[in-house]
Scaffold this motif. Structure first.
Motif, PDB file in Angstrom:
ATOM      1  N   GLY A 143     -69.626   3.540   4.542  1.00  0.00           N
ATOM      2  CA  GLY A 143     -68.518   4.046   3.688  1.00  0.00           C
ATOM      3  C   GLY A 143     -67.580   2.990   3.140  1.00  0.00           C
ATOM      4  O   GLY A 143     -66.359   3.278   2.636  1.00  0.00           O
ATOM      5  N   LEU A 144     -67.902   1.755   3.142  1.00  0.00           N
ATOM      6  CA  LEU A 144     -67.162   0.490   2.491  1.00  0.00           C
ATOM      7  C   LEU A 144     -66.607   0.968   1.206  1.00  0.00           C
ATOM      8  O   LEU A 144     -65.527   0.676   1.018  1.00  0.00           O
ATOM      9  N   SER A 145     -67.535   1.335   0.300  1.00  0.00           N
ATOM     10  CA  SER A 145     -67.009   1.480  -1.058  1.00  0.00           C
ATOM     11  C   SER A 145     -66.081   2.462  -1.154  1.00  0.00           C
ATOM     12  O   SER A 145     -64.894   2.547  -1.932  1.00  0.00           O
ATOM     13  N   CYS A 146     -65.937   3.480  -0.106  1.00  0.00           N
ATOM     14  CA  CYS A 146     -64.752   4.321  -0.037  1.00  0.00           C
ATOM     15  C   CYS A 146     -63.600   3.765   0.282  1.00  0.00           C
ATOM     16  O   CYS A 146     -62.410   4.227  -0.261  1.00  0.00           O
ATOM     17  N   ALA A 147     -63.634   2.948   1.364  1.00  0.00           N
ATOM     18  CA  ALA A 147     -62.346   2.203   1.822  1.00  0.00           C
ATOM     19  C   ALA A 147     -61.618   1.570   0.817  1.00  0.00           C
ATOM     20  O   ALA A 147     -60.625   1.147   0.470  1.00  0.00           O
ATOM     21  N   ILE A 148     -62.613   0.832   0.043  1.00  0.00           N
ATOM     22  CA  ILE A 148     -62.094  -0.137  -1.274  1.00  0.00           C
ATOM     23  C   ILE A 148     -61.380   0.547  -2.248  1.00  0.00           C
ATOM     24  O   ILE A 148     -60.364   0.442  -2.790  1.00  0.00           O
ATOM     25  N   ALA A 149     -62.187   1.948  -2.551  1.00  0.00           N
ATOM     26  CA  ALA A 149     -61.495   2.768  -3.969  1.00  0.00           C
ATOM     27  C   ALA A 149     -60.259   3.348  -3.127  1.00  0.00           C
ATOM     28  O   ALA A 149     -59.500   3.696  -3.975  1.00  0.00           O
ATOM     29  N   LEU A 150     -60.276   3.921  -1.987  1.00  0.00           N
ATOM     30  CA  LEU A 150     -59.085   4.732  -1.555  1.00  0.00           C
ATOM     31  C   LEU A 150     -58.237   4.149  -0.513  1.00  0.00           C
ATOM     32  O   LEU A 150     -57.202   4.590  -0.255  1.00  0.00           O
ATOM     33  N   GLY A 151     -58.380   2.989   0.068  1.00  0.00           N
ATOM     34  CA  GLY A 151     -57.782   2.448   1.161  1.00  0.00           C
ATOM     35  C   GLY A 151     -58.331   2.823   2.364  1.00  0.00           C
ATOM     36  O   GLY A 151     -58.758   3.933   2.409  1.00  0.00           O
ATOM     37  N   PHE A 152     -58.276   1.795   3.563  1.00  0.00           N
ATOM     38  CA  PHE A 152     -58.907   2.235   4.646  1.00  0.00           C
ATOM     39  C   PHE A 152     -58.340   3.412   5.441  1.00  0.00           C
ATOM     40  O   PHE A 152     -59.040   4.088   6.034  1.00  0.00           O
ATOM     41  N   GLU A 153     -57.062   3.308   5.267  1.00  0.00           N
ATOM     42  CA  GLU A 153     -56.289   4.402   6.016  1.00  0.00           C
ATOM     43  C   GLU A 153     -56.615   5.855   5.554  1.00  0.00           C
ATOM     44  O   GLU A 153     -56.708   6.819   6.271  1.00  0.00           O
ATOM     45  N   LYS A 154     -56.823   6.016   4.120  1.00  0.00           N
ATOM     46  CA  LYS A 154     -57.109   7.178   3.530  1.00  0.00           C
ATOM     47  C   LYS A 154     -58.468   7.534   4.035  1.00  0.00           C
ATOM     48  O   LYS A 154     -58.717   8.412   4.539  1.00  0.00           O
ATOM     49  N   PHE A 155     -59.344   6.511   3.823  1.00  0.00           N
ATOM     50  CA  PHE A 155     -60.819   6.740   4.218  1.00  0.00           C
ATOM     51  C   PHE A 155     -61.019   7.100   5.676  1.00  0.00           C
ATOM     52  O   PHE A 155     -61.789   8.108   6.176  1.00  0.00           O
ATOM     53  N   TYR A 156     -60.212   6.601   6.651  1.00  0.00           N
ATOM     54  CA  TYR A 156     -60.200   7.255   8.246  1.00  0.00           C
ATOM     55  C   TYR A 156     -59.585   8.495   8.375  1.00  0.00           C
ATOM     56  O   TYR A 156     -60.048   9.001   9.481  1.00  0.00           O
ATOM     57  N   GLU A 157     -58.886   9.085   7.338  1.00  0.00           N
ATOM     58  CA  GLU A 157     -58.329  10.269   7.519  1.00  0.00           C
ATOM     59  C   GLU A 157     -59.782  11.370   7.738  1.00  0.00           C
ATOM     60  O   GLU A 157     -59.628  12.340   8.481  1.00  0.00           O
ATOM     61  N   MET A 158     -60.597  11.055   6.975  1.00  0.00           N
ATOM     62  CA  MET A 158     -62.183  11.837   7.166  1.00  0.00           C
ATOM     63  C   MET A 158     -62.536  11.649   8.591  1.00  0.00           C
ATOM     64  O   MET A 158     -62.924  12.565   9.091  1.00  0.00           O
TER      65      MET A 158
END
Length: 458
Positions: free
Chosen positions: A221-236
């Motif tokens: 999911g690295l591409s998601c963390a790059i696009a949205l930010g790690f904190e947003k990615f971790y909300e998932m």
């Protein structure tokens, strides 16, 4: 004979309310035995017996995970922040995620669903072996500002390696150093580092116990963390963890994944289920059917039990679907008045009144039918139409929804006594195509060669 009990199921879990068409609790379901299996699953013990591996994807959602997961999440955060804060080797404006299957479908789903919340570089996805896909994308991008994320557990996946080579050559044609423009996500560190010359600090490891179709929570999911930010990615992950807790602790009569899996198992074994239709009434979730198609069909597409015997009942259903009201003008006519058994999940965020009205009308009609003196206008009803209502469409509820379906697949596989974590049919096709290419080479594109392969095999 099993005793069936009707159960009301409208309790919300992680912001999702589940309205099942019906639910049954067979007295034959041994929860104590199943709990023993869950303990192994959630604690990293071997549950994938054919490959002697754990299937510990839930550990990436654990707020207090093992050291490996802690380090992996820290690496995802460090690299994504570096790129977003323009501390990389160059200013990254575009990221190409090169992968296939779980290395593509999960990140693509999340990046598309939350594109309006993007605060980082643009993310593009390439999966197809047909070079048209990557070549048409590369024409639109600036090489000096493009980062490649190469995702393959083995780092031998044909589609991924071929597309990586095309992109790498594109960089070199513009006098750029590919090493600064590539990140590898893999279990095969040596191959990525020593053969393809990707620097050690730019390789993120997929653990052997992480299956591709369960891997969105990991470095995949690295591409998601790059696009949205790690904190947003971790909300998932937060939403998924809430669903994990519910699945692990809730009693049978309240346990949403177990109830759904029991309903599906009952339909499968009574020959009343061939397909599952996934209908997200949100354009943002338009690729959810593709994601769930792989999760269900690759996990449950088995014909041999864990004891090596042929299965006595159908296993995985065929999964397909489409977004929102589009499907009402496509295949839902067959669902309404056709002759096939229907099992459908309507996924509804509470956002637009006109969309909500369309969705609930479809569910109500499929369940209750329409009585009319004109047989052409009569709708029989009695269809299995489930309604999942998302209070909000955000990363938490989507994470919970994906975890729900993962747990459904695991439970259904347990009930069917099959392994949801291997995929030997897929592996066979990979090996045979590679073998054929070595034997025939580019000559395979001739009609004569195709005829020989199929009609002159003797």
């Amino acid at each position: 004979m099993s005793v069936m009990e009707k159960v009301q199921t409208t309790q919300s879990v992680a912001g999702i309310s589940f309205f099942f068409a019906h639910t049954v609790l067979p007295s034959s379901f041994n929860r104590e035995y199943f709990d023993t299996y869950l303990q192994k699953l959630f604690h990293g013990e071997i549950v994938n017996q054919s490959e002697k591996r754990a299937a510990w994807h839930t550990e990436f959602r654990n707020p207090a995970p093992c050291q490996f997961v802690q380090d992996s999440l820290a690496q995802i955060k460090k690299i994504s922040n570096s790129i977003r804060e323009k501390q990389w080797f160059f200013d990254v404006t575009d990221v190409i995620n090169i992968g296939i299957g779980g290395s593509d479908l999960g990140p693509k789903l999340i990046c598309e669903a939350f594109a309006d919340e993007k605060t980082g570089p643009n993310v593009h996805f390439v999966s197809n072996l047909d070079a048209t896909q990557i070549n048409s994308l590369l024409k639109k991008l600036s090489p000096k500002n493009t980062l490649l994320i190469i995702t393959s557990k083995s780092f031998r996946t044909l589609e991924t390696v071929e597309n990586m080579q095309v992109a790498k050559q594109w960089l070199m044609n513009h006098q750029l150093d590919p090493a600064k423009h590539m990140i590898a996500i893999t279990s095969n560190f040596a191959l990525a580092n020593e053969v393809y010359q990707i620097p050690q600090s730019q390789i993120l490891i997929i653990p052997e116990w992480m299956g591709g179709r369960y891997s969105i929570w990991s470095a995949v999911g690295l591409s998601c963390a790059i696009a949205l930010g790690f904190e947003k990615f971790y909300e998932m992950h937060d939403g998924a963890h809430e669903m994990d807790n519910h699945f692990y602790h809730a009693k049978n009569a309240e346990n949403k994944p177990i109830l759904y899996a029991l309903m599906m198992h009952d339909a499968l074994t009574n020959e009343q289920l061939k397909t599952v239709t996934i209908l997200p009434y949100a354009h943002r979730l338009r690729t959810l059917p593709d994601y769930l198609q792989q999760l269900f069909m690759e996990s449950l597409g088995k014909h041999v039990t864990n004891h090596g015997e042929l299965t006595q009942h159908p296993t995985g259903p065929i999964v397909f679907g489409s977004a929102g009201t589009n499907s009402q003008h496509g295949f839902q006519q067959l669902m309404m008045q056709g002759t096939h058994p229907i099992f459908a999940d309507f996924i509804l965020p509470l956002e637009q009144a006109n969309v909500v009205a369309n969705c609930v009308t479809q569910v109500k009609t499929l369940r209750e039918g329409v009585d009319d003196v004109d047989p052409l206008k009569k709708i029989s009803g009695g269809k299995c139409a489930n309604l999942f209502v998302l209070e909000k469409l955000n990363l938490k509820t989507v994470g919970a929804l994906l975890a729900f379906y993962e747990h459904v697949v695991v439970t259904l596989a347990f009930l069917l006594n099959i392994n949801p974590f291997d995929q030997f049919g897929v592996e066979h096709a990979k090996h045979e195509s590679e073998k054929l290419l070595k034997e025939v080479g580019n000559n395979i594109t001739s009609l004569d060669q195709i005829q020989k392969l199929f009609f002159y095999c003797e």
